[in-house]
Write an enzyme that holds these catalytic residues in place. Structure first.
Site, PDB file in Angstrom:
ATOM      1  CD  GLU A 215     -10.610 -30.864  35.230  1.00 16.37           C
ATOM      2  OE1 GLU A 215      -9.962 -30.464  36.215  1.00 16.37           O
ATOM      3  OE2 GLU A 215     -10.720 -30.224  34.161  1.00 16.37           O
ATOM      4  CE  LYS A 217     -11.035 -32.352  24.170  1.00 16.59           C
ATOM      5  NZ  LYS A 217     -12.043 -31.469  23.568  1.00 16.59           N
ATOM      6  NE  ARG A 222      -9.401 -23.697  27.235  1.00 12.61           N
ATOM      7  CZ  ARG A 222      -8.197 -24.262  27.101  1.00 12.61           C
ATOM      8  NH1 ARG A 222      -7.943 -25.051  26.082  1.00 12.61           N
ATOM      9  NH2 ARG A 222      -7.266 -24.050  28.011  1.00 12.61           N
ATOM     10  NE  ARG A 237      -7.787 -24.183  20.347  1.00 13.54           N
ATOM     11  CZ  ARG A 237      -7.616 -25.240  21.110  1.00 13.54           C
ATOM     12  NH1 ARG A 237      -8.527 -25.537  22.031  1.00 13.54           N
ATOM     13  NH2 ARG A 237      -6.562 -26.011  20.978  1.00 13.54           N
ATOM     14  CG  PHE A 301     -11.321 -26.404  32.362  1.00 18.19           C
ATOM     15  CD1 PHE A 301     -10.065 -25.839  32.207  1.00 18.19           C
ATOM     16  CD2 PHE A 301     -12.160 -26.474  31.271  1.00 18.19           C
ATOM     17  CE1 PHE A 301      -9.646 -25.350  30.993  1.00 18.19           C
ATOM     18  CE2 PHE A 301     -11.745 -25.985  30.035  1.00 18.19           C
ATOM     19  CZ  PHE A 301     -10.484 -25.424  29.891  1.00 18.19           C
ATOM     20  NE  ARG A 372      -1.137 -29.637  20.972  1.00 20.99           N
ATOM     21  CZ  ARG A 372      -2.429 -29.366  20.940  1.00 20.99           C
ATOM     22  NH1 ARG A 372      -3.248 -30.020  21.742  1.00 20.99           N
ATOM     23  NH2 ARG A 372      -2.918 -28.441  20.135  1.00 20.99           N
ATOM     24  CE  LYS A 378      -6.333 -33.220  22.151  1.00 24.22           C
ATOM     25  NZ  LYS A 378      -6.748 -32.081  21.311  1.00 24.22           N
TER      26      LYS A 378
END
Length: 513
Positions: A215, A217, A222, A237, A301, A372, A378
């Site tokens: 996808e 970025k 966010r 975020r 997303f 994470r 990413k």
């Protein structure tokens, strides 16, 4: 409990690189806190007081310290004293509040010891760097409560509040077994966002996760959007509620064919050609006094809940199908593929459209909020530039006594932003410095010193350092009108002279528009 005990633990945590030692020290502290002290103490340790920002900047804090005179000789401030003062600071707004706020700050600094002043200043200004990040604190809460770390981590994820998670684990769970396990997803209560690891190329990322959704970025902000009937709320975020500042996002979600939903995505401003505008144009809408010139467009997303059905533990393929059903015109572009060549093509398309790169997500991955992990990766091109060190700030915590935070300058050969041939400051960084580099530069910088203040040593502009950045943004803070984004040290370049450093014009050319 005295604030001094929190300060001592924070210093110990900041002075060690051992994660186990950090967890042990924090767990010992948490186990001794009363219920009313848990949320404030965790807020202090993460430099995120439960009151949020209380409107105090460097100048206000420095003035308060100066006005209150000598620091207290012995600690007397309790955690709840500080928490109460921050409540009162937050409440002191409106006409005529300036003198009251100044008096409250002076009361706080006047009662604090020198160590407490330093600690509180860094907490209030968001500059505390002890390594006591959320992940370490989650483990410390689990250790102190003698609870499984996964259960505590999931509760933290779903409450979005470490202080409340600590209360559940340490106070509620012992008398109400199952309290942690009973924490669920609640529409209207934000959850910590899932984070992505990094890779150098889309090929590397796809080879790591297998079939994936590749996808775009976006270079946006966010957002997490919750809808419960007509009640729609937008969170950042960091889980701050910004609903009133983004009415166009609210209007878009109100048009979706659902009654209850939780969406994860990004928002950004576009120019007249539908190209992304600079990041700070988007972020300008997040401020308290935001103007409405930059219209924000939402793209999503992920979806975590739809009409009574939690999707956190469903594979991404299921979540994307639901997202396509409810928000087909507001999905972030991407392709599902296991072909590295196809992932590379999507990345090229994203970059050509002015976006940052791609995120490669394992198609069978669940939503691991607040973590994470390796399921999302990413990929962004890394830019490197040769800049000149202009100054450095003394570190604290485990970097006490070391010159750490570098002031970086770009060459200005034409003198557009200063003297011809001089250097223009474009940012700071303390990232990427090894212990060996810290020791070397602390000694070397003092040899090159031309001036200093209590916090900063200014040096002759003779050292070239290679800096990796994710990009630049417009800035009114620096005279060149540009600031580095996510700068980190790669290496000092002994083979280069200052007159070979990159120019301010080169960096400004990275600005879109």
């Amino acid at each position: 409990m005295l604030l001094d005990e929190v300060v001592r633990v924070a210093d110990a945590v900041g002075a060690t690189r051992s994660r186990l030692a950090k967890v042990d020290a924090l767990a010992g502290l948490l186990a001794r806190l009363d219920e009313a002290e848990l949320a404030p103490a965790i807020g202090f340790l993460t430099a995120k007081p439960r009151q949020g920002r209380v409107g105090v900047g460097w100048r206000g804090w420095a003035s308060a310290v100066e006005a209150s005179g000598a620091a207290a000789a012995e600690p007397s401030l309790e955690i709840t004293d500080v928490d109460d003062l921050l409540d009162r600071l937050q409440a002191a707004t409106g006409s005529g509040s300036a003198s009251g706020r100044a008096a409250l700050l002076a009361e706080l600094t006047g009662r604090a010891t020198e160590a407490e002043r330093d600690f509180l200043g860094r907490v209030i200004l968001g500059e505390l760097r002890t390594g006591a990040l959320e992940g370490v604190l989650v483990e410390a809460i689990a250790r102190a409560a003698e609870q499984p770390a996964p259960a505590v981590r999931r509760a933290a994820m779903l409450t979005g509040d470490l202080g409340e998670t600590a209360r559940l684990a340490l106070v509620v769970e012992p008398r109400e077994p199952g309290a942690l396990a009973g924490v669920g997803l609640v529409v209207g209560r934000p959850v910590q966002p899932m984070l992505a690891a990094t890779a150098a190329t889309p090929t590397e990322a796809v080879e790591a996760v297998g079939e994936a959704s590749v996808e775009y970025k976006l270079d946006g902000a966010r957002i997490q959007v919750h809808r419960d009937g007509d009640d729609i709320r937008v969170f950042t975020r960091n889980l701050a509620d910004i609903t009133t500042r983004l009415p166009e996002v609210v209007d878009v979600v109100r048009g979706f064919p659902v009654d209850r939903v939780i969406l994860d995505g990004e928002t950004l401003a576009l120019d007249e050609d539908d190209a992304p505008r600079p990041f700070q144009d988007t972020m300008s809408r997040f401020g308290a006094d935001s103007a409405r010139e930059a219209l924000l467009h939402p793209w999503f997303f992920d979806v975590l809940h739809v009409d009574g059905r939690d999707l956190l533990d469903e594979p991404l393929s299921v979540r994307l199908a639901e997202l396509a059903r409810i928000a087909p015109d507001h999905r972030i572009p991407g392709e599902v593929t296991a072909d590295p060549a196809e992932a590379e093509r999507v990345s090229r398309d994203a970059l050509a459209a002015g976006h940052e790169g791609v995120v490669v997500k394992a198609i069978d991955s669940t939503y691991a909020a607040g973590r994470r992990g390796s399921s999302w990766i990413k990929v962004k091109p890394v830019l490197t530039y040769d800049l000149v060190v202009l100054a450095a700030e003394w570190g604290y915590g485990r970097r006490t006594g070391m010159l750490s935070n570098l002031h970086l300058g770009a060459r200005d050969p034409s003198g557009d932003f200063g003297e011809p041939g001089g250097f223009v400051m474009v940012g700071k960084t303390f990232k990427g410095l090894t212990d060996k580099l810290l020791a070397w530069q602390t000694e070397r910088f003092q040899e090159l010193e031309i001036a200093r203040t209590s916090s900063t040593v200014q040096i002759a502009p003779v050292l070239v350092v290679e800096i990796a950045i994710d990009g630049v943004q417009r800035s009114t803070r620096y005279p060149g009108g540009v600031a580095l984004r996510f700068a980190r040290v790669k290496a000092y370049r002994d083979d280069k002279r200052p007159d070979e450093a990159d120019t301010i014009q080169t960096l400004r050319a990275l600005l879109r528009g």
